[in-house]
Design an enzyme around this catalytic site. Structure first.
Site, PDB file in Angstrom:
ATOM      1  N   TYR A 287     -42.100 105.008   2.454  1.00 52.18           N
ATOM      2  CA  TYR A 287     -42.454 104.412   3.742  1.00 52.18           C
ATOM      3  C   TYR A 287     -41.719 105.177   4.829  1.00 52.18           C
ATOM      4  CZ  TYR A 287     -43.803 100.536   0.679  1.00 52.18           C
ATOM      5  OH  TYR A 287     -44.372  99.765  -0.309  1.00 52.18           O
ATOM      6  N   HIS A 298     -48.428 100.339   4.869  1.00 53.16           N
ATOM      7  CA  HIS A 298     -48.900 101.026   3.676  1.00 53.16           C
ATOM      8  C   HIS A 298     -47.939 102.171   3.361  1.00 53.16           C
ATOM      9  CE1 HIS A 298     -52.004 102.510   0.981  1.00 53.16           C
ATOM     10  NE2 HIS A 298     -51.897 103.702   1.525  1.00 53.16           N
ATOM     11  N   LYS A 329     -53.052 107.417  -1.001  1.00 53.70           N
ATOM     12  CA  LYS A 329     -51.747 108.023  -0.751  1.00 53.70           C
ATOM     13  C   LYS A 329     -51.854 109.516  -1.046  1.00 53.70           C
ATOM     14  CE  LYS A 329     -49.613 103.792  -2.510  1.00 53.70           C
ATOM     15  NZ  LYS A 329     -49.588 103.061  -1.222  1.00 53.70           N
TER      16      LYS A 329
END
Lengths: 357, 357
Positions: A287, A298, A329
């Protein structure tokens, strides 16, 4: 009328108006004297395959080779997979040339097989979209050979996957202006650490540990991983010896622990919060801009840690990149170059993403 | 008024009205004489944690232990991870007991840690929903230890993933009433085979190979993997020596090739079409009921082939099962027990799926 080529010492020469027909207008080969051109075997095979070239005569044997006979000889290393990718990109409307002179004036460095030109451009326009490396799914790639560019992997059933490879240095703004608590009460269990009622901010703002749910505390008690606990202990945040926790990490995880600690520490120093990537089969999910755990958002990256000398198997790359893509991702490989026992280490960050040319 | 327990040789004894309060009504422990019960350390820890038990007195030292002191001693192997999963399932409204007598009359076989009861039932109702095994993410599992039941993996940050493990024998109806062609022209290239203009049905109906696109043929020319080609050559469908193709497979893939060929062959014999699982990082994706490639539908399984003696790392399981789930397929592990050089082999099929209790 369609032409014939002459296969001699690694290239196929074609005369008559070949230069204008194949090179100038369609980007095959490189010009020789007059209107003659020289084709790499893969280029010649493609012209045979398309029916543009009628046959290739083998200079040595005098044999007249059609498409089948020509490719059955596999002229050149990895000919099969290189031809499949060459044909695929051609069919997608791209021109590409062998990554070597005289096909292109300034060939890309590294292990590149082809220079792919921007759509609508060719070898004579002096622009290269990317360097392309081609391997079969059974060919391993040493991490040291990763380069900016595109990697094409041809699987056993001749399907092609394209990966875009880039350098990716993670940076963030997490925990910038927050000071850690001091000497929080903690117990070292077999392979995790319990921190007893630390200040709420340790979890809420800097996102260390995992609250032990379902019990009444003034402040939540946190379970921390050995990585989190070592990092915190090294900074005096826990009433535990950092060396004791680090030792435990090495006991349960071996040398992998120090590599992961190096990457964990570097990410924290860069303002990025690493949490376990276990559920994604990775070392970390990250993060970049954590202000509070409530509005976490997210996680952007999945990070897998390897030693710099690691050798990738294409199948593992396919698995990692496919999974990362599926959860929106980016897959990042952290390659740790250890500079000896002092634990001082350098890290290279490489991202791999699926690409559709 | 809340009670105290006495910790002596592996169990915590609680007297007074403990049987009615903790066992009969809430499924903790097993009854002793009168109203006394015996609790496993994990059960005692949970009652301490909930505040239902005030303290546990250590019979040896006479020390009075609260929750923190009790768990800091880690009474019993893997105490930390077992406690976390015990507490998690309790918080989800399930009762569970150690998978051993006298907690349960007929404990599940294998490496089970707990017997989990159907929702609303307890140890005295004689029903077990499933056997639960618990490991930390760093504990490897030998394939030979896989059992029907549930596997809980606790990651380094104390999050829990549940996997449902079951036996899964693939069966299908593909290619049942279709005879293969004979002696099709084919060339063996470095690590694949080209079959020149075979009958259309070889691709269209039985789904062998991959058409070589973009060229005019009466019938499409197919590229086959070495597995497909070996299987077809063994049945006389190709004008190639099966042994030659098999040898090539072993050269480029090593012993893995024979294992994969065993599984490929068994799937074909069961009416299931295996195609490469490369894009999913698996050995195969499978289609159970192929009538024609036009209406192929969705592949149901991802199959990964391992030797029977393989040892799984939980992180790899997480990766495989997560990916399969993401693409709406079931992950199946084919464990190949080789019975010596004649290549005769037995296969065990195990499926793993994510479970939310």
């Amino acid at each position: 009328m369609s032409l014939e080529g002459r296969f001699d010492d690694g290239v196929v020469r074609v005369g008559s108006d070949a230069r204008q027909r194949y090179h100038d207008s369609r980007g095959y080969g490189y010009p020789l004297e007059g209107n003659e051109i020289a084709l790499a075997p893969v280029e010649a095979a493609h012209l045979l395959y398309r029916g543009d070239l009628e046959a290739v005569v083998d200079a040595a044997s005098g044999e007249r080779l059609g498409f089948r006979e020509f490719i059955a000889r596999e002229p050149g290393e990895d000919f099969g997979v290189r031809f499949l990718v060459y044909a695929d990109l051609r069919s997608r409307g791209f021109y590409l040339s062998p990554a070597a002179e005289p096909w292109v004036p300034n060939p890309p460095s590294g292990e590149a097989d082809f220079a792919v030109f921007p759509r609508g451009k060719g070898p004579r326009d002096g622009e290269i979209a990317y360097a392309l490396r081609i391997i079969g799914e059974r060919t391993d790639i040493p991490a040291a050979e990763l380069r900016e560019g595109v990697l094409a992997v041809v699987d056993e059933e001749s399907e092609i996957t394209y990966f875009e490879i880039g350098q990716r240095d993670p940076t963030g703004t997490s925990g910038a202006d927050i000071t850690l608590p001091e000497n929080c009460e903690a117990d070292l269990l077999a392979d995790r650490v319990v921190v007893w009622e630390p200040p709420l901010s340790l979890y809420e703002q800097t996102f260390y540990g995992q609250p032990l749910e379902g019990r009444e505390y003034d402040e939540p008690t946190l379970q921390c991983s050995l990585l989190e606990a070592t990092y915190l202990a090294e900074r005096g945040a826990l009433a535990l010896e950092a060396s004791t926790v680090r030792e435990r990490g090495r006991e349960v995880e071996g040398e992998r622990f120090d590599r992961r600690l190096t990457v964990y520490t570097e990410l924290r120093e860069r303002g990025v919060v690493p949490k376990t990537g276990y559920k994604f089969g990775a070392d970390f999910r990250t993060y970049a801009d954590v202000e509070s755990v409530e509005n976490l958002g997210h996680s952007e990256l999945l990070v897998r840690v390897h030693p710099a000398a690691y050798v990738f198997e294409p199948r593992d790359l396919a698995l990692d990149v496919r999974l990362a893509h599926g959860v929106r991702k980016t897959m990042v490989f952290a390659l740790v170059e250890s500079n000896g026992s002092d634990g001082d280490a350098g890290i290279e960050w490489w991202s791999l993403e699926r690409l559709t040319p």
